[in-house]
Design an enzyme around this catalytic site. Sequence first.
Site, mmCIF file in Angstrom:
data_model
loop_
_atom_site.group_PDB
_atom_site.id
_atom_site.type_symbol
_atom_site.label_atom_id
_atom_site.label_comp_id
_atom_site.label_asym_id
_atom_site.label_seq_id
_atom_site.Cartn_x
_atom_site.Cartn_y
_atom_site.Cartn_z
ATOM 1 N N ARG A 1 8.855 -5.777 -2.239
ATOM 2 C CA ARG A 1 7.820 -6.173 -1.282
ATOM 3 C C ARG A 1 6.805 -7.098 -1.948
ATOM 4 N NH1 ARG A 1 5.195 -1.369 1.885
ATOM 5 N NH2 ARG A 1 4.400 -3.113 3.124
ATOM 6 N N CYS B 1 -2.331 -2.074 -1.404
ATOM 7 C CA CYS B 1 -0.903 -1.816 -1.131
ATOM 8 C C CYS B 1 -0.603 -2.474 0.203
ATOM 9 C CB CYS B 1 -0.623 -0.314 -1.133
ATOM 10 S SG CYS B 1 -1.686 0.627 0.001
#
Length: 283
Positions: free
Chosen positions: A192, A248
């Site tokens: 990611r 995040c």
Amino acid sequence: MEKQHLLAPCVSTDDLKQAIDARDNKTLIFDCRFALGDPNYGLLSYEQGHIPGAYFLDIEADLSAPVEGHGGRHPLPRIGELQERLRSCGLTRFHTVIVYDDQFSAYAARAWWLLRFMGLENVYILDGGYKAWLDSGGSVDKREPAPKPGNFLCRPRAGWISDYEGISHISQQLQNNSNSEHLLIDAREEKRFQGIEEPIDPVAGHIPGANNMPWQDLVDEQGFFKPLNYHQNRWAFVEPQQVPINYCGSGVTACMNLVSLYIADRQNAMLYPGSWSDWCSYL
């Protein structure tokens, strides 16, 4: 309740059992189980069985505000609503709080950080979570504790969070190789971070200038936090005067890196609550 032979800020199942057996009314327990993509998972799991005396805190309903155009997928909760919820569980500033989940402490870490951000001093994570509790022979209850009057006053601590504007400025500094007193730490897994895949947010990638420190590396296969020297070594590259700002996808699992930094005695770290889901909303 005393912690023994454990990394701050963790407590063991034995510690928790002693507090429960002693009917320690100075300890509050919060069940923070949650699953992305299944908004009912946490409450259903709680209703099927939880640690005796535990109240349920929902990551989205209790520990986050409603999603808007900006602010990310899990904005920080509205102070008044969070305060009312915590008070309904009897919370005062004198309580010791223990939080747990069943996802390697990722969601418990959000509660741990948030309660401390709101001014509570004694907040701990059950090391190994609900699985460790069951494996240790801990008893299970299906009853929800009765509401109790509390008077905890939420007072957000200054200097603990950053926003899009602040992160934009820091990102520019890092890209220009200018001396910055801040570091950007991305807690998502490498795929990611690299933008190879993005299963949740509409844009893939990371904030320019960020370092990738996946949160999954912090615990072992059983969900227990790794030894002290691991956390110290993990953050050895951070200079004493530097402030790590953690993010995040939505400001939840980044709290695991905040736990790790706390373990390593790097307690000046910050959170970007909106995280990548807020950042990419401006792209």
